[in-house]
Design an enzyme around this catalytic site. Structure first.
Site, short mmCIF file in Angstrom:
data_model
loop_
_atom_site.label_atom_id
_atom_site.label_comp_id
_atom_site.label_asym_id
_atom_site.label_seq_id
_atom_site.Cartn_x
_atom_site.Cartn_y
_atom_site.Cartn_z
N TYR A 27 0.86 -1.19 0.00
CA TYR A 27 0.00 0.00 0.00
C TYR A 27 0.89 1.23 0.00
O TYR A 27 1.93 1.25 -0.64
CB TYR A 27 -0.97 -0.07 1.19
CG TYR A 27 -2.10 0.93 1.09
CD1 TYR A 27 -2.90 0.98 -0.04
CD2 TYR A 27 -2.35 1.84 2.10
CE1 TYR A 27 -3.92 1.90 -0.17
CE2 TYR A 27 -3.37 2.77 2.00
CZ TYR A 27 -4.15 2.79 0.85
OH TYR A 27 -5.15 3.72 0.74
N LYS A 36 -6.07 -1.13 -1.24
CA LYS A 36 -6.94 -0.93 -0.08
C LYS A 36 -7.57 -2.25 0.34
O LYS A 36 -7.64 -2.59 1.53
CB LYS A 36 -8.03 0.07 -0.44
CG LYS A 36 -8.59 0.81 0.77
CD LYS A 36 -7.63 1.90 1.19
CE LYS A 36 -8.13 2.73 2.33
NZ LYS A 36 -7.26 3.89 2.59
N ASP A 72 -10.07 8.07 -2.71
CA ASP A 72 -9.25 9.03 -3.47
C ASP A 72 -10.02 9.76 -4.57
O ASP A 72 -9.53 9.92 -5.70
CB ASP A 72 -8.01 8.32 -4.05
CG ASP A 72 -6.97 8.08 -2.99
OD1 ASP A 72 -7.14 8.56 -1.86
OD2 ASP A 72 -5.96 7.40 -3.27
N ASP A 127 -10.96 8.62 3.04
CA ASP A 127 -10.17 9.86 3.10
C ASP A 127 -10.81 10.86 4.05
O ASP A 127 -10.12 11.65 4.69
CB ASP A 127 -10.03 10.47 1.70
CG ASP A 127 -9.46 9.48 0.71
OD1 ASP A 127 -8.33 9.04 0.92
OD2 ASP A 127 -10.16 9.13 -0.26
N ALA A 166 -7.97 23.37 5.69
CA ALA A 166 -9.42 23.21 5.75
C ALA A 166 -9.98 22.63 4.46
O ALA A 166 -10.96 23.13 3.90
CB ALA A 166 -10.08 24.55 6.05
N GLY A 167 -9.37 21.56 3.97
CA GLY A 167 -9.90 20.86 2.81
C GLY A 167 -10.82 19.74 3.22
O GLY A 167 -11.34 19.72 4.34
N THR A 168 -11.01 18.78 2.32
CA THR A 168 -11.93 17.67 2.60
C THR A 168 -11.54 16.91 3.85
O THR A 168 -12.38 16.63 4.71
CB THR A 168 -11.96 16.73 1.39
OG1 THR A 168 -12.42 17.44 0.24
CG2 THR A 168 -12.90 15.57 1.65
N ALA A 169 -10.24 16.57 3.98
CA ALA A 169 -9.80 15.79 5.14
C ALA A 169 -9.88 16.62 6.41
O ALA A 169 -10.39 16.15 7.44
CB ALA A 169 -8.38 15.28 4.91
N ASN A 215 1.18 13.82 4.74
CA ASN A 215 2.09 12.82 4.17
C ASN A 215 2.62 13.31 2.84
O ASN A 215 1.95 14.08 2.15
CB ASN A 215 1.34 11.49 3.96
CG ASN A 215 1.09 10.75 5.25
OD1 ASN A 215 1.97 10.64 6.08
ND2 ASN A 215 -0.12 10.25 5.42
#
Length: 570
Positions: free
Chosen positions: A110, A183, A255, A278, A311-314, A427
């Site tokens: 992975y 995954k 993703d 995510d 402050a994005g999706t994650a 990451n």
């Protein structure tokens, strides 16, 4: 009528393979083939005499041989190729080797190695694995899913990607099938989901990656990425077909790009058993780290002040889950929201900037009057000012901005809270907001730290600080396991919170220097604990379709183990 070469019967932990195939047809099937481990009686029954060397190997002997071959590979990519080849010829042996070296091999099967595999997909293409669905052929979706060969009760899990937001490498077109495969490999190795009860899917909607479009060997749709209504119709056709064909399967989104990930989840979550790792998986493992930190400090989550840098999706997904946990502790939704300060690429989210914010960011925009006197360059309010003004107790980084948590910012935070919780999650390591050794030093050993990438322990003032890795693999395999055991109708916030609490319970964060999260070297036991908690939460919320009468036994009995099943020639 197509006749399957074999049928697996019995519980996951005591399977029997009823085999119709004979001779080379047995050896060509990776789920049946056990190579030199076939006994003499099995060789005679299956018509394998003369097709294998005379010696009969034990599985332990095969593991030693394959481990030796694996270690002889020169680099991570070659190691991945070797393991993929092993899987294509003997799937049970592949998973046995992986399960015995999971911490070491997880980065190979992975992330991060899977990123290189995805980028090279069209050039290194070998054996097809998974289902390839094209937006140019929407009428073929149901037939393609049927062709995979699973019946309505044979599928527990589908992982689907449209490949727009692959890891840190972005739009990878059809090569994204490898992220779905990777995954599912973790679901099996860590969570015990049977490898023949899952389907990896890539939704090929084109690509905006010019390198791929200009590559004559590219194997995907050779046109720009389709968006808008046609894209939505394609996703809906896929969900409709998958739900009709596999009514008990968890649909895992992987993703997707920021413009689609949250929108798709919110569209189908109320009526389908669906999950976005995510967003929800990342949020759940961060919630687990925060729960553990609260145990270490003796404080309540509802009393924390949280700054989310990125402050994005994650990042907003993390904020949402922490906020929901605060509401469970007694705050109103409005009160909980006011305990968050979120920063995007243009600084703090404020009401004055509402027109430029995405819909999911708007709830976290700070009131205009509150920030009127805050200093900011070009109208934006940066992290240093926010930390000074808000005095956070928890600082979360999902920005991919290396070094953003600077010494002055961290020292300012540590001056106003005894045990600052600092989570630089970006990451890979090169994009981490701060290095753990610096965070420990700048806070005189008081910081409670978890990172997105693995880091070695930090030694400070006679104490070894073990750095927790906020790895989604601590959550999603057990989530899938729990959902499959009770055939949950949906994945609820309560189930995700239960998963986070189960992970937190496995840490020893109250001991000085101990990690906030359990290590990834024993993911199967972590997944079992998460699976039990998720199944119980689903049952308590009325979402379970299977009666949960003995959660521990039911979950453990459902976990497939990489052992050769008993052979029955038919």
């Amino acid at each position: 009528m197509y006749e399957r070469p074999y049928e697996l019967v019995g519980a996951a932990d005591s399977l029997t393979a009823r085999v119709r195939a004979r001779g080379n047809d047995v050896l060509r099937n990776p789920m049946l083939n056990r190579g030199t481990a076939f006994t003499e009686a099995e060789r005679e029954a299956l018509g394998l005499e003369g097709l294998l060397p005379s010696a009969v190997s034990s599985m332990d002997g095969q593991v030693r041989r394959t481990e030796q071959q694996y270690r002889g590979q020169p680099d991570p990519l070659a190691k991945h190729v070797y393991l993929a080849s092993l899987r294509d010829r003997n799937e049970v042996l592949f998973y046995r080797l992986l399960s015995e070296h999971l911490e070491e091999m997880l980065p190979i099967v992975y992330t991060p190695t899977i990123g290189d595999v995805i980028e090279r997909f069209s050039h290194d293409y070998n054996r097809p694995r998974g289902v390839f669905l094209s937006i140019d052929e929407p009428d073929a979706i149901e037939g393609a899913l049927r062709a995979y060969g699973l019946g309505p009760d044979d599928c527990d899990l589908i992982v689907a990607t449209d490949s727009e937001g692959i890891l840190g490498i972005g739009d990878q077109g059809v090569g994204g099938i490898q992220i779905s495969i990777g995954k599912l490999t973790v679901y099996t190795a860590a969570g015990g989901i049977h490898p023949r009860r899952v389907i990896p899917v890539v939704l090929d909607v084109g690509t905006d990656n010019l390198r791929l479009l200009d590559d004559p060997m590219y194997l995907g749709n050779r046109h720009p990425r389709v968006r808008g209504q046609r894209y939505d119709d394609f996703i809906d056709a896929f969900v409709t077909a998958a739900t009709a064909l596999f009514p008990n399967a968890l649909l895992h989104w992987e993703d997707f790009g920021a413009s689609n990930a949250r929108r798709i989840l919110e569209r189908y979550d109320p009526t389908r058993c669906t999950f976005n790792d995510d967003m929800q998986g990342t949020a759940a493992v961060v919630l687990a780290a925060v729960f553990a930190a609260m145990r270490a400090t003796g404080e309540r989550l509802r009393d924390q002040r949280v700054v989310v840098y990125g402050a994005g999706t994650a990042g907003i997904g993390i904020a949402d889950m922490l906020r929901d946990a605060m509401v469970r502790e007694g705050l109103s939704r409005e009160e909980a929201t006011q305990r968050f300060w979120a920063l995007g690429s243009r600084g703090l989210l404020t009401e004055e900037r509402a027109a430029e914010l995405r819909d999911f960011q708007v709830p976290y925009a700070r009131p205009a009057g509150e920030t009127a006197g805050w200093a900011g360059a070009n109208g934006s309010i940066g992290l240093a000012e926010v930390v000074t003004r808000a005095r956070p107790t928890i600082l979360i980084g999902t920005s991919t901005q290396p070094g953003a948590f600077s010494e002055p910012i961290v020292r300012t935070m540590a001056a106003s809270t005894e045990r600052p919780v600092i989570l630089p999650l970006s990451n890979p390591t090169s994009l981490c907001e701060a290095l753990p050794e610096d965070l420990v030093a700048w806070t005189d050993g008081r910081a409670l730290v978890a990172t997105g990438s693995p880091f070695p322990p930090v030694h400070h003032d006679g104490t070894e600080h073990v750095i927790a890795q906020a790895n989604n693999a601590l959550v999603f395999p057990g989530l899938g396991l729990g959902v499959s055991v009770v055939r949950a109708r949906r994945v609820s916030t309560g189930m995700l919170t239960a998963a986070a609490a189960a992970v937190a319970e496995l840490s020893d964060a109250g001991t000085p220097g101990s990690a906030l999260l359990p290590p990834v070297d024993d993911l199967r036991s972590v997944s079992a604990a998460v699976g039990i908690a998720v199944a119980q939460a689903a049952a308590a919320e009325g979402l379970a379709q299977v009666e949960l009468h003995d959660p521990v036994r039911q979950v453990h009995a459902a976990m497939w183990r990489p052992e050769y099943p008993r052979i029955e020639a038919v």
